[in-house]
Design a protein around this motif. Sequence first.
Motif, PDB file in Angstrom:
ATOM      1  N   ALA A   1      13.383 -36.979  -0.866  1.00  0.00           N
ATOM      2  CA  ALA A   1      13.621 -38.391  -0.136  1.00  0.00           C
ATOM      3  C   ALA A   1      15.123 -38.004   1.067  1.00  0.00           C
ATOM      4  O   ALA A   1      14.907 -38.202   2.584  1.00  0.00           O
ATOM      5  CB  ALA A   1      14.712 -39.616  -1.025  1.00  0.00           C
ATOM      6  N   ALA A   2      15.707 -37.052   1.066  1.00  0.00           N
ATOM      7  CA  ALA A   2      16.398 -36.316   1.442  1.00  0.00           C
ATOM      8  C   ALA A   2      15.647 -35.168   3.520  1.00  0.00           C
ATOM      9  O   ALA A   2      15.673 -36.100   4.715  1.00  0.00           O
ATOM     10  CB  ALA A   2      17.055 -34.909   1.522  1.00  0.00           C
ATOM     11  N   VAL A   3      14.094 -34.770   2.987  1.00  0.00           N
ATOM     12  CA  VAL A   3      13.281 -34.500   3.397  1.00  0.00           C
ATOM     13  C   VAL A   3      13.361 -35.810   3.821  1.00  0.00           C
ATOM     14  O   VAL A   3      12.609 -35.937   5.904  1.00  0.00           O
ATOM     15  CB  VAL A   3      12.039 -33.619   3.672  1.00  0.00           C
ATOM     16  CG1 VAL A   3      11.721 -32.811   3.737  1.00  0.00           C
ATOM     17  CG2 VAL A   3      12.932 -32.719   3.217  1.00  0.00           C
TER      18      VAL A   3
ATOM     19  N   PHE B   1      22.278 -34.209  -3.418  1.00  0.00           N
ATOM     20  CA  PHE B   1      21.675 -33.754  -1.835  1.00  0.00           C
ATOM     21  C   PHE B   1      22.175 -35.358  -1.078  1.00  0.00           C
ATOM     22  O   PHE B   1      22.353 -35.666  -0.656  1.00  0.00           O
ATOM     23  CB  PHE B   1      20.254 -33.756  -0.907  1.00  0.00           C
ATOM     24  CG  PHE B   1      19.668 -32.658  -1.914  1.00  0.00           C
ATOM     25  CD1 PHE B   1      19.410 -31.564  -1.573  1.00  0.00           C
ATOM     26  CD2 PHE B   1      19.088 -32.995  -3.181  1.00  0.00           C
ATOM     27  CE1 PHE B   1      18.984 -30.829  -2.643  1.00  0.00           C
ATOM     28  CE2 PHE B   1      18.414 -32.356  -3.687  1.00  0.00           C
ATOM     29  CZ  PHE B   1      18.297 -30.843  -3.532  1.00  0.00           C
ATOM     30  N   LEU B   2      22.626 -34.487   0.902  1.00  0.00           N
ATOM     31  CA  LEU B   2      23.200 -35.371   1.532  1.00  0.00           C
ATOM     32  C   LEU B   2      21.787 -35.078   2.599  1.00  0.00           C
ATOM     33  O   LEU B   2      22.219 -33.663   3.315  1.00  0.00           O
ATOM     34  CB  LEU B   2      25.143 -34.696   2.268  1.00  0.00           C
ATOM     35  CG  LEU B   2      25.137 -35.763   3.152  1.00  0.00           C
ATOM     36  CD1 LEU B   2      25.446 -36.872   3.050  1.00  0.00           C
ATOM     37  CD2 LEU B   2      26.470 -35.132   3.984  1.00  0.00           C
ATOM     38  N   ALA B   3      21.666 -35.675   3.529  1.00  0.00           N
ATOM     39  CA  ALA B   3      20.995 -36.025   4.982  1.00  0.00           C
ATOM     40  C   ALA B   3      21.473 -36.331   5.977  1.00  0.00           C
ATOM     41  O   ALA B   3      21.885 -37.767   6.074  1.00  0.00           O
ATOM     42  CB  ALA B   3      19.415 -36.097   4.564  1.00  0.00           C
ATOM     43  N   VAL B   4      21.617 -35.993   7.246  1.00  0.00           N
ATOM     44  CA  VAL B   4      22.460 -36.714   8.324  1.00  0.00           C
ATOM     45  C   VAL B   4      20.765 -36.170   9.222  1.00  0.00           C
ATOM     46  O   VAL B   4      20.673 -35.135   9.664  1.00  0.00           O
ATOM     47  CB  VAL B   4      23.711 -36.480   8.562  1.00  0.00           C
ATOM     48  CG1 VAL B   4      23.767 -37.146  10.160  1.00  0.00           C
ATOM     49  CG2 VAL B   4      24.092 -36.544   7.543  1.00  0.00           C
ATOM     50  N   ALA B   5      20.650 -37.870   9.997  1.00  0.00           N
ATOM     51  CA  ALA B   5      20.006 -37.968  10.606  1.00  0.00           C
ATOM     52  C   ALA B   5      19.976 -38.245  12.103  1.00  0.00           C
ATOM     53  O   ALA B   5      20.600 -39.381  11.882  1.00  0.00           O
ATOM     54  CB  ALA B   5      18.461 -38.077   9.907  1.00  0.00           C
TER      55      ALA B   5
ATOM     56  N   ARG C   1       9.963 -48.756   7.377  1.00  0.00           N
ATOM     57  CA  ARG C   1       9.450 -47.265   6.767  1.00  0.00           C
ATOM     58  C   ARG C   1       9.736 -47.146   5.265  1.00  0.00           C
ATOM     59  O   ARG C   1       9.129 -46.198   4.413  1.00  0.00           O
ATOM     60  CB  ARG C   1       9.022 -46.861   7.885  1.00  0.00           C
ATOM     61  CG  ARG C   1       8.406 -47.080   8.990  1.00  0.00           C
ATOM     62  CD  ARG C   1       8.304 -45.764   9.939  1.00  0.00           C
ATOM     63  NE  ARG C   1       6.979 -44.848   9.457  1.00  0.00           N
ATOM     64  CZ  ARG C   1       6.381 -44.527   8.968  1.00  0.00           C
ATOM     65  NH1 ARG C   1       5.361 -46.094   9.412  1.00  0.00           N
ATOM     66  NH2 ARG C   1       5.628 -43.819   8.788  1.00  0.00           N
ATOM     67  N   TRP C   2      11.282 -46.947   5.958  1.00  0.00           N
ATOM     68  CA  TRP C   2      11.895 -46.596   4.222  1.00  0.00           C
ATOM     69  C   TRP C   2      11.199 -47.109   2.698  1.00  0.00           C
ATOM     70  O   TRP C   2      10.870 -47.200   1.840  1.00  0.00           O
ATOM     71  CB  TRP C   2      12.614 -46.423   3.647  1.00  0.00           C
ATOM     72  CG  TRP C   2      13.934 -45.875   3.129  1.00  0.00           C
ATOM     73  CD1 TRP C   2      14.725 -46.570   2.622  1.00  0.00           C
ATOM     74  CD2 TRP C   2      13.908 -44.566   2.896  1.00  0.00           C
ATOM     75  NE1 TRP C   2      15.163 -45.231   1.568  1.00  0.00           N
ATOM     76  CE2 TRP C   2      15.162 -44.256   1.329  1.00  0.00           C
ATOM     77  CE3 TRP C   2      14.108 -43.101   3.812  1.00  0.00           C
ATOM     78  CZ2 TRP C   2      15.412 -43.211   1.336  1.00  0.00           C
ATOM     79  CZ3 TRP C   2      14.382 -41.949   2.939  1.00  0.00           C
ATOM     80  CH2 TRP C   2      15.316 -41.676   2.055  1.00  0.00           C
ATOM     81  N   GLU C   3      10.660 -48.442   3.304  1.00  0.00           N
ATOM     82  CA  GLU C   3      10.442 -49.894   1.839  1.00  0.00           C
ATOM     83  C   GLU C   3       9.078 -49.851   2.318  1.00  0.00           C
ATOM     84  O   GLU C   3       9.182 -49.325   0.782  1.00  0.00           O
ATOM     85  CB  GLU C   3      11.364 -50.819   1.803  1.00  0.00           C
ATOM     86  CG  GLU C   3      12.757 -50.768   1.638  1.00  0.00           C
ATOM     87  CD  GLU C   3      13.293 -52.841   1.805  1.00  0.00           C
ATOM     88  OE1 GLU C   3      13.312 -53.594   3.252  1.00  0.00           O
ATOM     89  OE2 GLU C   3      14.647 -52.593   1.233  1.00  0.00           O
TER      90      GLU C   3
END
Length: 445
Positions: A396-398, A320-324, A347-349
């Motif tokens: 993870a993408a979400v 998946f490719l997530a772009v924000a 926050r990701w970590e």
Amino acid sequence: MNERSFRIGVGAGFAGDRLQPADDLAREGDLDAMAFECLAERTIGVAQQARREGTGTGFDSRILRRFAGTLPHLLPAGAVVTTNAGAADPEAAAAATRELVDDLGLIATVAAVVGDDVLDLLDLKSARVLGTDDTLWDIRDRLVSANAYIGAESLIHGLEQGADIIIAGRCSDAALFVAPLAHHFGWSLDDLGATANASLVGHLLECAGQLTGGYFADRRRKQIRDPWNIGFPMADVEADGSAVYSKLATTGGVLDRRTVLEQLLYEIDDPTAYKTPDVTIDFAGVEITDLGDDRVRVFGARPAGRPESLKVSVGVRDGFLAVAEIAYSGTDCVERAGLAASIVAQRWERVHGRDAGQLSVSYVGLDATRPWWTDSDRRPSEVRLRMSVRTFERDAAVTLCDEVESLYTNGPFGGGGVTTSIKETVGIVSTLIDRDAVATKVLLP
């Protein structure tokens, strides 16, 4: 040999190309043939996946819109049409085209060329991924498709059998032009000199408006006339393989030595050994003569053999490719965008337990296209933070998209215009297959 010159034009240089220039050229160009190049390397992998999952047609349905505007002018004049818009399903594309031809009240024989799908022919344990030490066996659980680049032979056979429209899948771009030329002049593909010059025609025309100033133009050094109305090019080809390239006088853009040189070198690694399925070409001795008034004569491609193997584009599931994205403006916008990125990364970590090294961060307006640029004195009045992640985990993408959207009220002030997207991706790797292992055929109604 037919000594009459042959005029061939291009109706598309990629899948998303404009419709109007092709309509103009079909109506006013007095063409003998028009080729529609609509297939990128990754495109066919995506089309194969859509076909197998039942989420798409397997072919580029936009070709029907292109045909609707051009066939009413081409077919009554006796012009032939070639395209690789069949992608993963040339048969379905041909069937849809026959319906369109009937709806338009026209008469045409439509042929499909099949056989480029070689997924079942590959020995995965010995098929090496080009540029690596891996084999396809190492990524066997991710394989989506494998399509060999075929040459002009089957397209020529289709024309010999009376087809007016030839729809192929993964044939080479140049083959779309080589086939009508070889059929008209009676050239054998074993005549590598003729094939090299026909392939040169295809290479120069294949990107459509790129030859007539589209990718050439800027606002300072290389200004062109009416860039909003760039015309697609055509070539008047002679029996000796030489060609004069031109465009409609009523269109904008420019066609001169400069644009020809840029297109000649496009996607070329070694100009003395440019490989196509039909011939390896030496462009080093090509002569370019600017005739003025958007007319250029080009001749002199030389053969350098014929490849024993065909390149195969292999589609692989790539997760998946997530772009924000979120925009910041005003004083210290770059610093606030950097703070926003830092918040998401932490926050990701700390909250989600993931490696922040997975995240790609850029600042549109500052370094999104040139990440190596380090001019710290620039102070844009606005910047757009772009964060992305490639992952095989949809969660993870979400998560990334959610975190960037939450910056509206949980990040630095002044953020707005959030956009997010998540899509499954298909990547492309390449391998080789012996040309004798690939058997193509023409399907006629």
